[in-house]
Scaffold this motif. Structure first.
Motif, short mmCIF file in Angstrom:
data_model
loop_
_atom_site.label_atom_id
_atom_site.label_comp_id
_atom_site.label_asym_id
_atom_site.label_seq_id
_atom_site.Cartn_x
_atom_site.Cartn_y
_atom_site.Cartn_z
N GLY A 84 7.24 9.44 5.83
CA GLY A 84 8.16 9.12 4.74
C GLY A 84 8.03 10.05 3.56
O GLY A 84 8.45 9.71 2.45
N GLY A 85 7.42 11.20 3.77
CA GLY A 85 7.29 12.19 2.70
C GLY A 85 6.16 11.88 1.75
O GLY A 85 6.15 12.37 0.61
N GLY A 86 5.21 11.05 2.18
CA GLY A 86 4.07 10.73 1.32
C GLY A 86 4.34 9.61 0.34
O GLY A 86 3.52 9.35 -0.55
N ASP A 87 5.47 8.94 0.48
CA ASP A 87 5.82 7.85 -0.44
C ASP A 87 5.44 6.51 0.18
O ASP A 87 6.06 6.06 1.14
CB ASP A 87 7.33 7.88 -0.73
CG ASP A 87 7.72 6.85 -1.78
OD1 ASP A 87 6.82 6.19 -2.34
OD2 ASP A 87 8.94 6.70 -2.04
N PRO A 88 4.43 5.82 -0.38
CA PRO A 88 4.01 4.53 0.20
C PRO A 88 5.04 3.43 -0.01
O PRO A 88 4.93 2.37 0.61
CB PRO A 88 2.71 4.21 -0.55
CG PRO A 88 2.81 4.97 -1.84
CD PRO A 88 3.58 6.22 -1.51
N ASN A 89 6.03 3.65 -0.86
CA ASN A 89 7.06 2.64 -1.07
C ASN A 89 7.93 2.45 0.16
O ASN A 89 8.71 1.50 0.24
CB ASN A 89 7.92 2.99 -2.28
CG ASN A 89 7.16 2.91 -3.58
OD1 ASN A 89 6.32 2.03 -3.76
ND2 ASN A 89 7.43 3.83 -4.49
N ASN A 90 7.82 3.39 1.12
CA ASN A 90 8.59 3.26 2.35
C ASN A 90 7.98 2.24 3.31
O ASN A 90 8.60 1.89 4.32
CB ASN A 90 8.69 4.62 3.06
CG ASN A 90 9.53 5.61 2.26
OD1 ASN A 90 10.50 5.23 1.62
ND2 ASN A 90 9.15 6.88 2.30
N LEU A 91 6.77 1.78 3.01
CA LEU A 91 6.13 0.78 3.87
C LEU A 91 6.91 -0.52 3.78
O LEU A 91 7.39 -0.91 2.72
CB LEU A 91 4.68 0.57 3.43
CG LEU A 91 3.77 1.81 3.58
CD1 LEU A 91 2.41 1.54 2.98
CD2 LEU A 91 3.64 2.19 5.05
N CYS A 92 7.01 -1.21 4.91
CA CYS A 92 7.94 -2.34 5.00
C CYS A 92 7.32 -3.68 4.64
O CYS A 92 8.01 -4.68 4.60
CB CYS A 92 8.53 -2.41 6.42
SG CYS A 92 7.30 -2.66 7.71
N SER A 93 6.01 -3.75 4.41
CA SER A 93 5.40 -5.04 4.10
C SER A 93 4.33 -4.87 3.03
O SER A 93 3.77 -3.79 2.84
CB SER A 93 4.79 -5.68 5.35
OG SER A 93 3.65 -4.95 5.77
N ASN A 94 4.05 -5.96 2.34
CA ASN A 94 3.01 -5.94 1.31
C ASN A 94 1.63 -5.73 1.91
O ASN A 94 0.75 -5.14 1.27
CB ASN A 94 3.04 -7.26 0.53
CG ASN A 94 4.30 -7.42 -0.29
OD1 ASN A 94 4.89 -6.42 -0.72
ND2 ASN A 94 4.75 -8.64 -0.49
N ILE A 95 1.43 -6.22 3.14
CA ILE A 95 0.14 -6.02 3.80
C ILE A 95 -0.12 -4.53 4.01
O ILE A 95 -1.21 -4.02 3.73
CB ILE A 95 0.12 -6.76 5.16
CG1 ILE A 95 0.10 -8.27 4.93
CG2 ILE A 95 -1.08 -6.34 5.98
CD1 ILE A 95 -1.18 -8.79 4.33
#
Length: 239
Positions: A84-95
């Motif tokens: 995702g280009g190094g962007d952790p905001n692309n992760l789909c869950s809070n876990i």
């Protein structure tokens, strides 16, 4: 076989318990327990975590499977962030975001070979034949159906988190509705009390009018009596 795959996926409660445990033991989470003492401590912690997770609603796995699940989970989270280009905001869950923030973010600049070293250390720690007792019976190999289906599992976790959020919002809305209904009921009670007061006032007014009517009748009767008396008086007077 499909049913066994679904049944082997860790539940959200189990994944949360693993992450919370790793947060308390970051050295275990990052594979930093080295040497004889480190290996013993690592084995004790993994044994404790296995008991904890297996007592939570979800599949029961051997310790080896939970170790592999944790390594695969971190690898998956790292791969998603990289893709995702190094962007952790692309992760789909809070876990997943929590796993990244706690165990990967500060380690993101290290070469990927560190992951291989960690996996090798885990294997050496628990499965080195020289360190096994003679009476030790090796755990059964992890079957294919026990391997985490990462993408499906992540989607399920994300869906469950969204479902929990929707249920919380719904509960809050129902609470507000109940409060509004209570306020409305109180307003209706006050209106009923006001109506009762008004009814009593009307009753008193009606009673007053009845009293006035009775008094008027008495006055009229008295006037008639006076008139009759006056007529008698004048009729009997001498001319």
């Amino acid at each position: 076989m499909a049913d066994r795959v679904i049944a082997s996926r860790p539940s959200l409660e189990q994944v949360t318990a693993i992450v919370d445990f790793m947060e308390k033991h970051p050295a275990l989470a990052l594979g930093q327990l080295r040497g004889l003492e480190g290996r013993d401590k690592s084995k004790r912690l993994w044994s404790t975590l296995t008991r904890i997770v297996n007592n939570i609603t979800g599949p029961t796995r051997p310790m080896k499977s939970w170790i592999k699940y944790w390594a695969d989970k971190k690898s998956t989270v790292r791969s998603k962030v990289v893709s995702g280009g190094g962007d952790p905001n692309n992760l789909c869950s809070n876990i997943e975001k929590k796993i990244y923030d706690l165990f990967i973010a500060n380690d993101s600049g290290k070469p990927r070979s560190g992951m291989k070293q960690e996996t090798t250390f885990v294997e050496e720690t628990f499965y080195n034949e020289d360190s096994m007792d003679q009476n030790h019976v090796e755990s059964e190999p992890v079957l294919a159906f026990e391997e985490p289906v990462v993408d499906v599992e992540d989607r399920q976790i994300a869906i469950m988190e969204k479902l929990v959020k929707v249920m919380n919002d719904q509960a809050a809305a129902l609470s507000q509705l109940a409060h509004a209904s209570q306020v409305n009921a109180q307003a209706m009670e006050r209106l009923a009390e006001a109506s009762q007061i008004q009814a009593r006032a009307i009753d008193r007014l009606a009673t007053t009018f009845e009293a006035i009517s009775a008094t008027t009748h008495d006055v009229r009767t008295a006037i008639v009596d006076i008139d009759v008396t006056m007529k008698r008086f004048y009729s009997t007077s001498p001319t």
